[in-house]
Design a protein around this motif. Structure first.
Motif, PDB file in Angstrom:
ATOM      1  N   ARG A  78       0.504  -1.217  -0.140  1.00 53.74           N
ATOM      2  CA  ARG A  78       0.138  -0.053   0.165  1.00 53.74           C
ATOM      3  C   ARG A  78       1.332   1.247  -0.127  1.00 53.74           C
ATOM      4  NH1 ARG A  78      -1.951   3.346  -0.938  1.00 53.74           N
ATOM      5  NH2 ARG A  78      -4.210   4.523  -0.212  1.00 53.74           N
ATOM      6  N   ARG A  79       1.832   1.261   1.047  1.00 50.34           N
ATOM      7  CA  ARG A  79       2.805   2.477   0.870  1.00 50.34           C
ATOM      8  C   ARG A  79       3.794   2.821  -0.560  1.00 50.34           C
ATOM      9  NH1 ARG A  79      -0.170   0.635   5.361  1.00 50.34           N
ATOM     10  NH2 ARG A  79      -0.295   3.327   6.191  1.00 50.34           N
ATOM     11  N   ALA A  80       4.324   1.550  -1.268  1.00 54.34           N
ATOM     12  CA  ALA A  80       4.346   1.632  -2.674  1.00 54.34           C
ATOM     13  C   ALA A  80       3.855   2.184  -3.555  1.00 54.34           C
ATOM     14  CB  ALA A  80       4.936   0.798  -2.932  1.00 54.34           C
ATOM     15  N   LYS A  81       1.953   2.027  -3.573  1.00 52.82           N
ATOM     16  CA  LYS A  81       1.055   2.043  -4.569  1.00 52.82           C
ATOM     17  C   LYS A  81       0.891   3.839  -4.127  1.00 52.82           C
ATOM     18  CE  LYS A  81      -4.121   2.091  -5.231  1.00 52.82           C
ATOM     19  NZ  LYS A  81      -5.091   1.447  -5.178  1.00 52.82           N
ATOM     20  N   GLY A  82       1.097   4.865  -2.485  1.00 51.74           N
ATOM     21  CA  GLY A  82       1.420   5.635  -2.744  1.00 51.74           C
ATOM     22  C   GLY A  82       2.218   6.138  -3.368  1.00 51.74           C
ATOM     23  N   GLY A  83       3.742   6.290  -3.689  1.00 54.30           N
ATOM     24  CA  GLY A  83       3.737   6.863  -3.868  1.00 54.30           C
ATOM     25  C   GLY A  83       5.754   7.028  -3.627  1.00 54.30           C
ATOM     26  N   ILE A  84       5.658   5.997  -3.089  1.00 57.17           N
ATOM     27  CA  ILE A  84       7.360   5.864  -1.813  1.00 57.17           C
ATOM     28  C   ILE A  84       8.233   5.554  -2.653  1.00 57.17           C
ATOM     29  CG2 ILE A  84       8.941   4.888  -0.051  1.00 57.17           C
ATOM     30  CD1 ILE A  84       6.849   7.204   1.159  1.00 57.17           C
ATOM     31  N   GLY A  85       9.424   6.180  -2.755  1.00 59.24           N
ATOM     32  CA  GLY A  85      10.297   5.561  -4.159  1.00 59.24           C
ATOM     33  C   GLY A  85      11.160   4.282  -3.285  1.00 59.24           C
ATOM     34  N   LEU A  86      11.685   4.679  -2.101  1.00 62.28           N
ATOM     35  CA  LEU A  86      11.819   3.634  -1.039  1.00 62.28           C
ATOM     36  C   LEU A  86      11.383   2.785  -0.401  1.00 62.28           C
ATOM     37  CD1 LEU A  86      15.327   1.499  -0.811  1.00 62.28           C
ATOM     38  CD2 LEU A  86      15.657   3.280   0.142  1.00 62.28           C
ATOM     39  N   ILE A  87      11.158   1.902   0.269  1.00 65.25           N
ATOM     40  CA  ILE A  87      10.822   1.233   1.373  1.00 65.25           C
ATOM     41  C   ILE A  87      11.440   0.110   1.896  1.00 65.25           C
ATOM     42  CG2 ILE A  87       9.233  -0.166   2.332  1.00 65.25           C
ATOM     43  CD1 ILE A  87       6.954   0.421  -0.026  1.00 65.25           C
ATOM     44  N   ILE A  88      11.417   1.626   3.505  1.00 66.40           N
ATOM     45  CA  ILE A  88      12.677  -0.030   4.359  1.00 66.40           C
ATOM     46  C   ILE A  88      11.652  -0.905   5.535  1.00 66.40           C
ATOM     47  CG2 ILE A  88      15.051   0.547   5.913  1.00 66.40           C
ATOM     48  CD1 ILE A  88      15.497   3.183   4.672  1.00 66.40           C
ATOM     49  N   THR A  89      12.404  -1.688   5.056  1.00 63.09           N
ATOM     50  CA  THR A  89      10.747  -2.521   6.118  1.00 63.09           C
ATOM     51  C   THR A  89      11.413  -2.088   7.482  1.00 63.09           C
ATOM     52  OG1 THR A  89      12.174  -4.502   6.606  1.00 63.09           O
ATOM     53  CG2 THR A  89      10.852  -4.335   4.345  1.00 63.09           C
ATOM     54  N   GLY A  90      11.063  -2.437   8.457  1.00 63.82           N
ATOM     55  CA  GLY A  90      10.791  -2.354  10.203  1.00 63.82           C
ATOM     56  C   GLY A  90      12.103  -3.653  10.881  1.00 63.82           C
ATOM     57  N   VAL A  97       5.454  -4.648  -4.508  1.00 64.95           N
ATOM     58  CA  VAL A  97       5.965  -3.051  -4.517  1.00 64.95           C
ATOM     59  C   VAL A  97       6.958  -3.145  -5.932  1.00 64.95           C
ATOM     60  CG1 VAL A  97       8.018  -2.125  -3.204  1.00 64.95           C
ATOM     61  CG2 VAL A  97       6.366  -3.416  -2.209  1.00 64.95           C
ATOM     62  N   HIS A  98       7.500  -4.358  -6.321  1.00 64.13           N
ATOM     63  CA  HIS A  98       8.441  -3.116  -7.816  1.00 64.13           C
ATOM     64  C   HIS A  98       6.800  -3.340  -8.806  1.00 64.13           C
ATOM     65  CE1 HIS A  98      12.133  -5.388  -5.795  1.00 64.13           C
ATOM     66  NE2 HIS A  98      12.187  -4.910  -6.223  1.00 64.13           N
ATOM     67  N   ALA A  99       5.792  -3.217  -8.538  1.00 62.30           N
ATOM     68  CA  ALA A  99       5.062  -2.986  -9.697  1.00 62.30           C
ATOM     69  C   ALA A  99       4.826  -1.513  -9.377  1.00 62.30           C
ATOM     70  CB  ALA A  99       3.779  -3.406  -9.574  1.00 62.30           C
ATOM     71  N   TYR A 100       4.993  -0.880  -8.216  1.00 61.13           N
ATOM     72  CA  TYR A 100       4.040   0.633  -8.873  1.00 61.13           C
ATOM     73  C   TYR A 100       5.901   1.417  -8.846  1.00 61.13           C
ATOM     74  CZ  TYR A 100       0.257  -0.664  -6.652  1.00 61.13           C
ATOM     75  OH  TYR A 100      -0.994  -2.165  -6.545  1.00 61.13           O
ATOM     76  N   GLY A 101       7.070   0.734  -9.446  1.00 63.37           N
ATOM     77  CA  GLY A 101       8.505   1.302  -8.890  1.00 63.37           C
ATOM     78  C   GLY A 101       9.293   1.752  -8.030  1.00 63.37           C
ATOM     79  N   ALA A 102       8.708   1.171  -7.214  1.00 63.89           N
ATOM     80  CA  ALA A 102       9.378   1.276  -6.413  1.00 63.89           C
ATOM     81  C   ALA A 102       9.941   0.366  -5.965  1.00 63.89           C
ATOM     82  CB  ALA A 102       8.478   1.208  -4.620  1.00 63.89           C
TER      83      ALA A 102
END
Length: 663
Positions: free
Chosen positions: A48-60, A97-102
């Motif tokens: 959901r955060r990837a869909k929201g536009g974040i460039g890089l997700i760092i997991t907890g 996640v990668h599907a949204y370009g993140a």
């Protein structure tokens, strides 16, 4: 586009990231499964955060060691416990996640050591670099053996290899930051070893160096590895941290050593530094409450960036895109990390990109839904966003038949109910007796440090307007509206009223709301009766505005009830009270106020306190008279918010969402 520099690509190592926004790592409690993988909630949460536009997700935080701090599932994932399960569930997540370009980094931890939160990680003897006091427990930590250190290091290599197989784009090491286990080795105050892992700074960072080298062995040097890094520790002593602006002797890592540590970490091969300040002993620095200024790490990020040639990521209440853009423009950092703002609104980055800043639901830095629940219940959620961590469970329910719903009360519960009803396609109509929406957010947000409460009230106002909700201000609902047969359902969210009682000179006895909204002038010397959260925040606001304040509390300590209140918020507020010259009288029963003197009985004696006024902060009573009057006359009627049970913003919003999503 108003902020083009926030949407320029950035490289960490050879990896290109599409914009300058990262999702900050926050403990994924409740997002793992019993075999060390990710559960459905975790996969939906990050996707959901990837869909929201974040460039890089760092997991907890996740783990790779299974021997020293043995896993206690299903708390946080572990990349080596069951590699097949970890890779399978991670692969599902990274592909989405990668599907949204993140891009997505797995945050891997060397362990908690002396800072283990007991409710999260089960029962095992706490470990550390040396025999030092545990942060929370009345225990002394056991020093790690060199064989155990080597085992943890090797687990990083295996775990990173599994992460790479699973589609993660890189790793963030957790951490030479916040006083976690690797940081306990790095900080001389915690590390009293005489072997090759103690003594000089390079020796104390050997643990971090060996981890980087081990990941390079299994994944290659071109696989990006970042380091979560606190430039300065803010430690006065064990379990004692420094406040912003406080003069103190740093017993942890000072800025000079922090600069040298940053240079060494770059030399070791780390590809980025994710910078903040603090330790668990000064927890409010790493998890800044509303009492901390916005973007509190700017100084530390700038110092770090001036001394290294790798990207610097900066988190810490940088939800304002003007501030974020300025930080990039002025060379403070290379990337902005949003943690709690992405919980409050997963679409924050896309909304900023599209110029829809008014539609961003604000984080209010209460930490009740995130850190408070992590500490108490091992769950990550969000006070203002009931869908956070429950994205699929709390998806908006489709409606079968459009209903017209009367909502009486425009506080947070009424506003949230109306918003959810409108989002789903129903027709809510709101009646609010005052001249604005927001209820207790308005007086609660009066102190300067509570500005985001006012922002939340404004967000609800803007959202209801955007959704076309009919709102009647300055209008009390009567039986005409409540019994109107054109309404299919009725929601009563009529709030609460402050508890008041006579002390004698009642012309100078006020409620917190009267003082906060400047309806009453409390004078120069003020006694606040009640040392809960409302009383303490009011006292702090008054003191910061030059008043002489005394808190009188019936229990034996401040903020003794309610919660879950994050320790970072509670401990910072507890320390701000004396720091701002506020006197505190506990175990005291107020008996009267006459002639400018408040009398309180404490330990069998009567204490007299000079005061221009007394402000009662002794709780609220539910305003549920309308519900009691009409509950048997309306087929579908609901009571929400403080009117049902006096609580906090989080439960008012959550209960309203639950009811409104199922009408």
């Amino acid at each position: 586009m108003k902020y083009p520099n926030l949407f320029e690509p950035l490289k960490i190592g050879n990896l290109e990231i599409k914009n300058r926004y990262a999702m900050a790592p926050m403990g994924p409690l409740g997002l793992g499964d019993c075999e060390g993988g990710w559960n459905e909630r975790g996969i939906e949460y990050y996707t959901r955060r990837a869909k929201g536009g974040i460039g890089l997700i760092i997991t907890g935080v996740t783990f790779s060691d299974t021997e020293v701090e043995k896993p206690s599932f299903p708390n946080t994932p572990n990349s080596t416990y069951n590699p097949v399960q970890f890779v399978r569930t991670s692969r599902e997540m990274t592909e989405r996640v990668h599907a949204y370009g993140a891009k997505i980094f797995l945050q891997m931890s060397g362990g908690f050591g002396r800072v283990t939160i007991p409710t999260n990680l089960g029962e095992f003897p706490p470990v550390s670099a040396s025999p030092i006091p545990h942060r929370w427990l009345d225990k002394t930590c056991r020093p790690l053996t060199k064989e155990e250190i080597r085992g943890i290091v090797e687990s990083f290599g295996k775990g990173a290899y599994n992460a790479k197989r699973a589609g993660f784009d890189g790793i963030e090491i957790h951490a030479v930051h916040e006083g976690y286990l690797i940081d306990q080795f790095a900080i001389s105050f915690f590390n009293q070893r005489t072997d090759e892992y103690g003594g000089s700074l390079e020796n104390r960072l050997r643990f971090a160096k060996e981890i980087r080298e081990e990941i390079a062995k299994t994944c290659g040097w071109d696989f990006p590895v970042a380091m979560r890094f606190s430039l300065k520790s803010m430690v006065k002593d064990f379990r004692e941290g420094a406040l912003p602006g406080e003069e103190f002797e740093e017993k942890g890592r000072d800025i000079e050593e922090g600069i040298e540590a940053a240079k060494l970490l770059e030399k070791f091969g780390y590809n980025a530094l994710d910078v903040d300040a603090g330790t668990y002993d000064a927890w409010w620095w790493n998890h800044p409450p509303m009492y901390m200024e916005k973007a509190p790490y700017k100084e530390f990020a700038k110092i770090t960036k001036d001394n290294v040639n790798i990207p610097v990521i900066m988190a810490g209440r940088v939800d304002n895109p003007d501030t974020a853009s300025e930080c990039l423009e002025s060379g403070i950092c290379d990337m902005i990390s949003l943690g709690r703002p992405t919980l409050a609104d997963p679409d924050i980055v896309n909304k900023i990109r599209r110029g829809l800043n008014k539609q961003v639901r604000p984080c209010i830095s209460c930490q009740e839904g995130c850190m408070g629940r992590i500490q108490t219940y091992s769950l990550i959620n969000c006070a203002v966003n009931p869908q956070c961590g429950k994205e699929k469970l709390n998806a908006y329910n489709p409606i079968v038949k459009k209903k017209k719903v009367l909502v009486v009360g425009g506080g947070v519960a009424g506003c949230e109910a109306a918003r959810v009803l409108a989002e789903r396609g129903h027709e809510p109509v709101v009646y609010e007796a005052s001249d604005r929406l927001g209820g207790n957010l308005i007086p609660g947000g009066a102190p300067k440090f509570k500005e985001d409460d006012i922002a939340l009230a404004q967000w609800y106002t803007d959202e209801l307007e955007r959704l076309g909700v009919t709102v009647h201000l300055n209008t009390k609902a009567t039986d005409k509206e409540i019994l109107d047969p054109s309404y299919d359902s009725v929601i009563l969210a009529t709030g609460s009223r402050p508890k008041m009682f006579s002390l004698g000179d009642d012309e100078k006895v006020f409620s917190a709301e009267q003082v906060l909204l400047k309806k009453k002038d409390p004078g120069q010397e003020v006694v606040v009766v009640g040392g809960g959260l409302v009383g303490c925040e009011l006292a702090l606001d008054l003191a910061q505005n030059g008043k002489k304040v005394t808190i009188v509390e019936a229990l034996d300590k401040l903020m003794a009830v309610n919660g879950p209140l994050c320790s970072a918020n509670k401990e910072m507020l507890e320390r701000l009270i004396p720091f701002n010259g506020i006197d505190v009288v506990t175990s005291a029963k107020v008996t009267g106020f006459e002639g400018g003197v408040l009398k309180a009985e404490t330990e069998g004696a009567i204490k007299e306190i000079k005061a221009d006024s007394v402000v009662l902060c002794v709780g609220y009573a539910s305003e549920n008279s309308l519900y009691n009057q009409y509950k048997d006359d309306v087929d579908e009627i609901y009571l929400l918010g403080d009117a049902r049970q006096v609580s906090n913003i989080m439960y008012a919003i959550w209960d309203a969402f639950e009811v409104a999503n199922n009408i």
